[in-house]
Design a protein around this motif. Structure first.
Motif, PDB file in Angstrom:
ATOM      1  N   HIS A 213       3.407   6.244  -1.314  1.00 30.53           N
ATOM      2  CA  HIS A 213       3.033   5.626  -2.586  1.00 30.53           C
ATOM      3  C   HIS A 213       3.684   6.375  -3.751  1.00 30.53           C
TER       4      HIS A 213
ATOM      5  N   THR B   4      -4.230   6.340  -0.176  1.00 28.11           N
ATOM      6  CA  THR B   4      -3.101   6.819  -0.970  1.00 28.11           C
ATOM      7  C   THR B   4      -2.345   7.892  -0.183  1.00 28.11           C
TER       8      THR B   4
ATOM      9  N   PHE C 144      -0.832   2.182  -9.636  1.00 25.10           N
ATOM     10  CA  PHE C 144       0.512   2.451  -9.123  1.00 25.10           C
ATOM     11  C   PHE C 144       1.571   1.694  -9.925  1.00 25.10           C
TER      12      PHE C 144
ATOM     13  N   TYR D 176       3.972  -2.831  -2.177  1.00 23.52           N
ATOM     14  CA  TYR D 176       3.774  -1.604  -1.409  1.00 23.52           C
ATOM     15  C   TYR D 176       2.352  -1.053  -1.554  1.00 23.52           C
ATOM     16  N   ALA D 177       1.697  -1.360  -2.678  1.00 22.83           N
ATOM     17  CA  ALA D 177       0.444  -0.690  -3.027  1.00 22.83           C
ATOM     18  C   ALA D 177      -0.746  -1.231  -2.247  1.00 22.83           C
ATOM     19  N   ASN D 178      -1.823  -0.448  -2.198  1.00 21.07           N
ATOM     20  CA  ASN D 178      -3.091  -0.960  -1.678  1.00 21.07           C
ATOM     21  C   ASN D 178      -3.843  -1.642  -2.821  1.00 21.07           C
TER      22      ASN D 178
ATOM     23  N   MET E  29       6.598  -2.421  -6.215  1.00 21.83           N
ATOM     24  CA  MET E  29       5.434  -1.540  -6.270  1.00 21.83           C
ATOM     25  C   MET E  29       4.158  -2.295  -5.936  1.00 21.83           C
TER      26      MET E  29
ATOM     27  N   ARG F 128      -3.813  -0.538  -6.819  1.00 18.31           N
ATOM     28  CA  ARG F 128      -2.540  -1.209  -7.106  1.00 18.31           C
ATOM     29  C   ARG F 128      -2.204  -1.186  -8.597  1.00 18.31           C
TER      30      ARG F 128
END
Length: 534
Positions: free
Chosen positions: A21, A17, A164, A155-157, A152, A161
């Motif tokens: 983010h 993170t 986010f 872009y997120a892990n 989103m 996720r």
């Protein structure tokens, strides 16, 4: 058998993170803040519009919007939102997330301001103008749903996720809360400066000319947060998943994400070429291959969002009618026009502060711990329980001594809507479909939700305001329409709980695992199997 993931996508999936983010959450979230503000602020203004434009000279009661006008003013933005979700969702997959993202925000800013400038010499002209601009405002809002969720998610892990994406959606709670606060500040300011006391002897005469400014200022305020984030939204790079998997530009994807993640990433052009030639992942929307792999998933996301929004928007848009029916808000004849806005806004703000906003952030905290499926099932279950608990002993709750109990129970339905399906129905469609169809399928799911919202906005309006004359004459108390509506909403929530079993659990998996995009071609698997020595 899973194919080796692209380095740029693996870097996103495993990234810790970081600041980017939170930047993405704020940029995408402010769009949802504006969405919620614009969609729910109108419910604070409808009673005031009725007093200003539909009061009959010499009438014993303040003016009210006719049911048809009321439903149009309230629901036309939802119709526009549905259209925008379908159009911009499709466009986001064709042109890219970033290119379309700015269009939606510009429409929202322009139409928020234009709604406040609704003009006309007659009330019919003002209402028509207001409905026209609110339709296009909804059109822009609609595009924000699939684009914000898709951006989103991409872009997120994969570890956080869900949190986010849910955090982006949770900004909706702050939008609802802010609409109430702005209405409180504006109405209190005008009530103190221009109008008679809030409990005037003749409230009909207590509708000052300045009241016409109140609803306009409340609606126009929605343009401010959207305008503030436009620059930063345009600076966001296109997502790597769109650039690599849809646009087939490995070099650009690696360059963009290397700058975002601040690491060196190899541009794997040959691997992208292999992926692009995989015929298993070239099926179109609603093809046999799509229906076989994702048909039940799409049915699950559309049906649950449709059923959820019938209940959620009914509760939000007409909570003022519920509060009036149980006596928490005094009769209109005991308040002046601006004082009534203050009372309605105060009730909405309290509900948002105590139940709506906390519900969203409970989802953010727990969605990656207990999963989307569990939260959605739990939310629908408790919404069903509390709706029936309100509806079946409705006449008991509406007694004076039991109003506080009713409000607490009613607030809990908002809490479990947001710590439940209102958040998860937004999150899951952004995780389970292929990159080239992700925005489109999210738009279709969201549009199904807005179809439910339209059913709730129009249907609940008539149901809650109607009662059987025969029953009323026979001694039944007023508000029987709201009781029946609460029973219907309880049934709707139960059906949502059933449909939840069609939705898969994406928790902890990469987007490509969920969509099947990283699966090797069947021919390749067969060849590999044959060459293994015995």
């Amino acid at each position: 058998m899973p194919r080796q993931q692209l380095q740029v996508l693996n870097a996103l999936d495993t990234a810790k993170t970081q600041l980017y983010h939170f930047t993405a959450i704020v940029i995408a979230g402010m769009g949802f803040f504006t969405d919620a503000y614009d969609l729910f602020a109108i419910s604070l203004c409808t009673k005031l519009l009725g007093r200003i434009y539909y009061h009959v000279e010499g009438a014993a009661k303040p003016g009210t919007l006719p049911p048809g006008v009321n439903s149009s003013v309230t629901g036309v933005a939802l119709v526009g939102t549905l259209a925008g979700q379908l159009f911009f969702g499709w466009l986001g997959d064709k042109m890219g997330r970033k290119k379309v993202y700015g269009m939606t925000l510009a429409i929202m800013v322009i139409c928020s301001l234009a709604s406040g400038f609704s003009f006309g010499r007659e009330r019919r002209s003002v209402m028509a103008c207001l409905c026209f601009f609110r339709f296009w405002l909804g059109f822009g809002i609609g595009g924000d749903y699939p684009l914000s969720a898709t951006i989103m998610s991409e872009y997120a892990n994969k570890k956080t996720r869900g949190a986010f994406i849910a955090a982006v959606f949770a900004m909706q709670g702050f939008g609802i809360l802010t609409s109430g606060i702005v209405a409180l500040v504006v109405s209190a300011s005008f009530d103190h400066a221009f109008s008679a006391p809030s409990y005037a002897t003749n409230a009909i005469l207590s509708t000052p000319l300045q009241a016409d400014y109140v609803w306009r200022i409340i609606l126009m305020f929605g343009a401010i947060p959207a305008a503030l984030t436009y620059y930063w939204r345009m600076k966001m790079p296109e997502t790597a998943r769109y650039t690599a998997l849809v646009a087939k530009n490995a070099k650009q994807a690696a360059s963009d994400m290397a700058r975002v993640l601040q690491v060196d990433i190899e541009a794997e052009e040959q691997k992208v070429e292999v992926i692009s030639q995989d015929t298993r992942n070239s099926f179109g929307l609603f093809s046999k291959a799509f229906l076989r792999r994702h048909g039940l998933h799409l049915l699950g996301t559309t049906s649950t969002w449709f059923l959820l929004d019938i209940a959620f928007y009914s509760q939000n848009l007409f909570q003022k009618d519920v509060f009036s029916a149980i006596g928490w808000i005094p009769p209109a004849a005991k308040m002046n026009a601006i004082g009534e806005v203050f009372r309605v806004a105060r009730a909405q703000t309290l509900i948002a502060l105590c139940s709506t906003v906390p519900g969203y952030w409970f989802t953010v905290a727990f969605i990656d711990i207990i999963g989307r499926f569990a939260i959605q099932l739990m939310g629908f279950f408790f919404m069903t329980v509390f709706m029936f608990a309100l509806a079946i002993p409705y006449h008991h709750w509406t007694l004076h001594d039991n109003r506080i109990g009713f409000i607490i129970m009613y607030s809990l339905t908002f809490f479990f809507a947001n710590f439940g399906p209102n958040a998860t129905t937004f999150v899951v469609p952004a995780e389970i479909f292929p990159a080239r169809l992700r925005s489109t399928c999210h738009g279709i799911s969201a549009a199904a939700g807005k179809a439910g919202a339209i059913v709730g906005a129009y249907g609940f309006l008539y149901a809650s305001q109607s009662s059987d004359p025969k029953k009323t004459d026979a001694g039944y108390p007023p508000g029987i329409g709201i009781r029946n509506s609460l029973i219907v909403l309880g049934v709707v929530n139960f059906l949502g709980m059933v449909c939840t079993f069609l939705v898969p659990e994406p928790n902890g998996k990469s987007l490509e695992e969920m969509s099947g995009e990283n699966e090797e071609d069947e021919v390749e698997q067969t060849t590999t199997h044959r060459t293994v020595p015995v």
